[in-house]
Design a protein around this motif. Structure first.
Motif: not given
Lengths: 151, 391, 186, 402
Positions: C51, C76-77, C42-49
């Motif tokens: 975090f 979240r972004m 799963f790509s955690a993406g900008q926000a969760q990464s």
């Protein structure tokens, strides 16, 4: 995106699954009879308005309940394909011939199965016959037919 | 969303059908859906040819173990038809006829088959395991959750906020399982006492085993038709008076859990469309979603059939019994009939249909009925789907 | 009953279906047992990464919406209420109160646990929300140092808690870098 | 119910109101369309697309949009009940939002009906895909095959059913491998002009014919690879559309159909696509088109597999039965020809973003109609998408700029 993390290494890819230990699929109503017949080396179809459909699936395209009948060959290739690579594009050690094989007395459907034959010799309309596993090894699955081979 | 004075065609429910709800059924998911459709069609005196469009609903594919599960059962109403699968988790059951409503109300389809199916038994070692995958894959799944946790947390919060005792809440389970004794499809019908609930296996405090609906296979179907068509098919159509649906945000742990605002918003939408201003007075019979016993009370409040925190008191007074002022889950609900997720929601819609036609036999509520509401909930305390029917 | 004569019976009267006992199902001819393969990254993406990286450093990070001022944890972004980007990062003290708590005697696959575990929702101290309001910044996590009696009596709800972090060398950028939330003494 | 619409003279039957009510696309946005988008989670990807769509439409999703539709499937996402994650990025939290477990074009059809019913004015449709997050794609596809009659065969490539169709189609119509290669070469080249086409290239027919087979009769050039993408579209009723924009693109008709469920794949009419034909007829009927000949400016049709483009054109009535490959030879389907097809490069050069595929085709048609409607005698496009393999569901939309 109005901003971003600095490098690609700063974003995380988190492993996960959506698996259970196993799924247990019951064969259904016609499916059970179809399975029992496979064990006996017979193949069943379903009588629907308009003709016999293979394999039997409990109900017909018009929604009416189908009636089980045994189908007889000869079996012919209605259409086929040859798989050379897996979904990721890795070449297979040996190409796999898959075909829709329809008995002459059926109007619709057929069995999708593996054909053991030289890929270059396979054609639409080619007559094939099922190669059954020995009776004691049959389990009531489609794999009780090992493959179809040229008749 | 506009009120229904802008809507072209009235749409009616004209038939409904069910399969058995059981833990293990031999039928494939596809066959279950077809059987339910057949029951519905036969009860309406129709054939598969009479169906223009199909709306299917199933909840997580991971139960049946079939990717594109909607496609798997798609031909259950006949081959070669416009078919679509709609989906809002556990709320799917009530959402299927909601989507079927606009198929008919738009004028694109005259008759629509709404069919919902669920087969939970294929997943091993236990279908509970599948619920692990509904949690956020990065922030929740690694904590090793069981789905019952989220309900227990909500139930605990509700008990705390409303001062509801476990003994009171257990009465929902007692009532629904008893109601289900009159339902031939029921899986978990029983004559039990509050003590039986409290003494059953403790799973996640405050949730015991008998606070929960069982694991089920099953299917349900209803048939919707545009006004002209409906009047041709039957002389007692049951009209779809209002539809409502809402999806709250994903982060359930960023919200107060004691009151289901998602159900409340959906209900307001449906009541507005139906022209219902005082639901606690105007609704005669309700099927709130009850996968857990407290959920029925929670949802009764969300549906504005009781004030917040008032439902436990009314329950004690017998208000929600079949002979009460506002009978809820006269079918036996999910606790009694069973919970094949999407099919269970549609079973509730079907029950309101039969109640409004006075066709529920031994389950018929004592009071005269004009308006009924069915509701389902889904996702991570997120989805509310509501349908208001009237005769 | 308002039914006319000759009208078909309602669709609930004779529900079809073939019920199987457990053993019957397993002895069905043609039963297919299949272990699925469904793995993801799963790509955690900008926000969760960000975090998760914060967790590794022992920080609880949130994002703030420039329009409504809500601080989102987990971040979240975007602001889901204003539908705008959230650009500003905020570090929270990590303290908060228990919103709800339960005692689990079972695991993911419904197996009985040897020791029960207490889990709950923690309402974090974060700016941007009305106290006692419907929405708040929060996390779902294990609770330790809270007894079953606290949970059952209702004492646990409202209890002030803080995160108990794993030792820095064991943290992996994972929600489990927080071992649990525990009551603040005194 | 039964009251009259305020804009209608008293005495006019209410029945006419929604029939007259046209539906338009007033905004669209996209994000991704790359083989991998590692930097964004699927939610962030959708948010980017949504921001662009709402900017294009000039609407505030929290104020103006009545309902939201998201198109996705659980196993693609790796999340059971994936619709949990649908509402927030599109602005649909605590609003009427739901999921269609189907192609984006089916979602567009739902939005069309919602608006037609008269109850909704503005509906947003979203679809996204992150195939690059899936580790065991073959395992996922396996779960889509019938567990009794097909899955146990352990077919080496779960896309093989497309090969069965391709062979049957070629045998029936006489289309040859050269024709299939011509489709692929043309689409790969046309994609070079499209910013969304990650898989475009200067490919010739000879390159393709010389390449090794993937699934006979197709090479890797002729099977569309997967792409990460998100598309959001905003649909509106006529009144709302006129208020929002000067050049709406009208949804003149929609149609969708399932031929057989995946539980009865064997019953499919091999070498044909009856679902596409039925969906097309439904859409034409809604659009008031008797025969599409001469009524269409251009088409964006299914081409996940090269043969599908030819088959789609036939099933949609844009070419006579068995005629598509002959018309291809004469250049009828090239830009500037009788009926330009897949000028966007098609999915062969853009890739397959799972359920977003159909919505992406609509996006391409929307952009073309919005920017270049005057290039065509009839500013109208046919958009057609097929969900398979192994499903046999298709959806069609007729879009017009007039």
């Amino acid at each position: 995106m109005v901003w971003k993390a600095w490098r690609i290494g700063d974003v995380i890819h988190y492993p996960g699954t959506q698996e259970v230990e196993k799924y247990v699929y019951t064969p259904g109503i016609h499916g059970l009879e179809f399975a029992k017949a496979l064990k006996e080396g017979r193949i069943l179809g379903m009588k629907c308005p308009g003709g016999i459909h293979v394999p039997p699936k409990t109900y017909c395209p018009d929604g009416s309940p189908g009636e089980l009948v045994e189908v007889k060959g000869p079996w012919r290739i209605a259409t086929f394909t040859i798989v050379y690579e897996d979904i990721y594009g890795n070449p297979l050690p040996e190409p796999q011939v898959l075909a829709l094989i329809r008995p002459d007395d059926a109007r619709r459907g057929g069995l999708i199965h593996i054909v053991k034959a030289d890929p270059d010799t396979v054609y639409i309309g080619m007559e094939v016959k099922p190669r059954w596993k020995p009776p004691e090894q049959r389990t009531g699955h489609i794999t009780d037919i090992e493959y179809f081979e040229p008749a | 969303m506009r009120t229904n004075i802008f809507v072209k065609d009235r749409v009616a429910v004209v038939g409904a059908g069910l399969t058995l709800f059981r833990r293990r059924l031999q039928e494939t998911p596809r066959e279950l859906a077809w059987e339910a459709a057949r029951q519905a069609l036969e009860s309406a005196g129709l054939t598969f040819d009479d169906i223009d469009c199909i709306v299917t609903g199933t909840a997580p594919d991971a139960f049946d173990g079939l990717h594109f599960n909607g496609e798997y059962i798609a031909d259950a109403g006949g081959f070669g038809k416009p078919t679509v699968r709609v989906y809002v988790g556990g709320g799917t059951g009530v959402f299927v006829p909601v989507a079927a409503w606009w198929h008919a109300a738009s004028g694109l389809c005259d008759t629509v088959l709404a069919v919902a199916e669920e087969k939970m038994s294929p997943a091993h070692p236990h279908p509970q395991g599948v619920f692990a995958y509904i949690w956020d894959p990065i922030l929740e799944r690694p904590l090793g959750p069981n789905l019952i946790w989220i309900f227990a947390m909500e139930m605990r919060r509700y008990m705390y906020k409303c001062g509801a005792a476990k003994e009171t809440i257990a009465k929902v389970s007692v009532k629904n399982k008893r109601n289900a004794l009159d339902h031939p499809a029921a899986q978990a019908a029983a004559n039990i006492t509050v003590e039986d609930v409290l003494n059953s296996e403790l799973l996640v405090w405050p949730v015991n085993r008998l606070d929960i609906s069982p694991v089920s296979d099953g299917a349900a179907a209803v048939i919707l038709a545009r006004e002209n068509e409906a009047r041709r098919i039957t002389d007692s159509p049951v009209w779809v008076e209002g539809i409502g649906f809402t999806l709250d945000n994903t982060h359930w742990y960023n919200r107060e859990l004691a009151f289901p605002r998602y159900v409340n918003y959906a209900a307001r939408m449906a009541y507005k469309m139906a022209g219902i201003e005082r639901p606690w007075k105007e609704i005669d019979v309700a099927e709130p979603y009850d996968p857990f016993d407290y959920k029925e009370l929670h949802h009764i409040e969300g549906l504005m059939l009781a004030r917040p925190c008032e439902a436990p008191k009314l329950l004690e007074e017998g208000w929600f019994d079949r002979s009460g002022e506002l009978p809820t889950s006269p079918s036996g609900g999910l606790l009694g009939v069973g919970n094949p997720i999407a099919a269970a929601g549609l079973m509730k819609v079907a029950e309101i249909f039969w109640q409004l036609r006075y066709e529920a036999g031994p389950r018929q509520v004592k009071k005269p009925v004009h308006y009924g509401v069915a509701q389902a909930w889904g996702d991570l305390m997120q989805a509310g789907t509501v349908i208001v029917l009237g005769n | 009953m308002s039914s006319r004569s000759g009208r078909p019976q309602p669709g609930w009267v004779n529900p079809p279906g073939h019920y199987l006992k457990r053993d019957e199902m397993y002895s069905l001819v043609g039963l297919v047992e299949y272990p699925p393969r469904a793995k993801y990254l799963f790509s955690a993406g900008q926000a969760q990464s960000r975090f998760l990286m914060g967790l590794k450093e022992g920080k609880i990070l949130g994002t703030r919406c420039p329009r409504c001022g809500r601080v989102y944890v987990p971040p979240r972004m975007y602001c889901e209420y204003c539908h705008t980007h959230t650009l500003e990062w905020v570090e929270l003290p990590g303290t908060g109160v228990i919103h709800t708590a339960v005692i689990s005697y079972i695991g993911t696959f419904r197996e009985r646990r040897k020791e029960p575990v207490i889990v709950g929702v923690i309402q974090l101290d974060a700016p941007g929300y009305t106290p006692g309001g419907y929405e708040f910044a929060g996390l779902f996590h294990r609770l330790c140092g809270v007894t079953p009696e606290d949970v059952m009596s209702g004492r646990a709800i409202g209890m002030r808690v803080k995160p108990r972090w794993r030792p820095p060398e064991e943290r992996r950028g994972d929600i489990n870098d927080i071992e649990c939330f525990e009551p603040i003494e005194g | 119910m039964g009251a009259t619409h305020p804009n209608i003279v008293v005495g006019t039957p209410i029945t006419w109101v929604p029939l007259m009510r046209r539906v338009a696309i007033v905004g669209a946005g996209w994000a991704g369309f790359r083989p991998q988008v590692p930097e964004l989670s699927f939610r962030e990807l959708v948010f980017e697309a949504a921001q662009r769509a709402y900017e294009d439409a000039g609407v505030d999703p929290r104020e103006d949009v009545d309902a939201f539709v998201s198109c996705q499937e659980d196993y693609w996402e790796g999340i059971a009940i994936a619709d949990e994650f649908a509402p927030e990025p599109i602005g649909g939290a605590l609003r009427p939002t739901y999921t269609v477990a189907g192609d984006g074009l089916q979602g567009l059809a739902q939005a069309y009906m919602m608006i037609k019913s008269g109850a909704f004015d503005i509906v947003a449709v979203e679809s996204h895909a992150k195939p690059s997050d899936i580790v065991t794609l073959d395992g996922i596809y396996d779960l889509a095959l019938d567990p009794h009659t097909i899955r146990p065969l352990r077919a080496a490539n779960p896309l093989f059913t497309a090969g069965l169709d391709a062979v049957a189609y070629m045998s029936r119509t006489g289309a040859s491998r050269v024709h299939l290669a011509m489709v692929a070469a043309a689409n790969k080249r046309m994609g070079l002009h499209n910013p969304r086409a990650s898989y475009a290239g200067r490919v010739t027919v000879d390159d393709i014919l010389g390449a090794p087979y993937y699934i006979y009769p197709m090479t890797r050039y002729e099977v569309a690879p997967f792409a990460d993408a998100a598309v959001v579209m905003v649909l509106a009723s006529e009144e709302a559309a006129r208020r929002l924009t000067d050049n709406p693109v009208w949804v003149e008709g929609v149609g969708w159909s399932t031929e057989v469920g995946t539980g009865a794949v064997e019953y499919h009419k091999w070498g044909h696509m009856p679902s596409l034909k039925a969906a097309g007829l439904m859409a034409y009927r809604a659009a008031g088109i008797d025969s599409p000949t001469g009524e269409v400016g251009f088409a964006e049709v299914e081409d996940r597999f090269s043969f599908m483009e030819l088959l789609s054109l036939e099933e949609l009535g844009l070419a006579g039965e068995g005629e598509a490959h002959k018309m291809l030879e004469t250049g009828d389907f090239s830009p500037g020809g009788y009926l330009p097809v897949n000028q966007s490069g098609g999915s062969l050069s853009v890739g397959v973003p799972f359920e977003a595929l159909g919505l992406w085709r609509a996006l391409e048609a929307y952009l073309e109609l919005r920017e270049h409607a005057d290039k065509y005698d009839v500013p109208r496009a046919i958009v057609a998408s097929w969900r398979g393999p192994p499903t046999y569901t298709s959806a069609v939309a007729v879009l017009g700029a007039q």
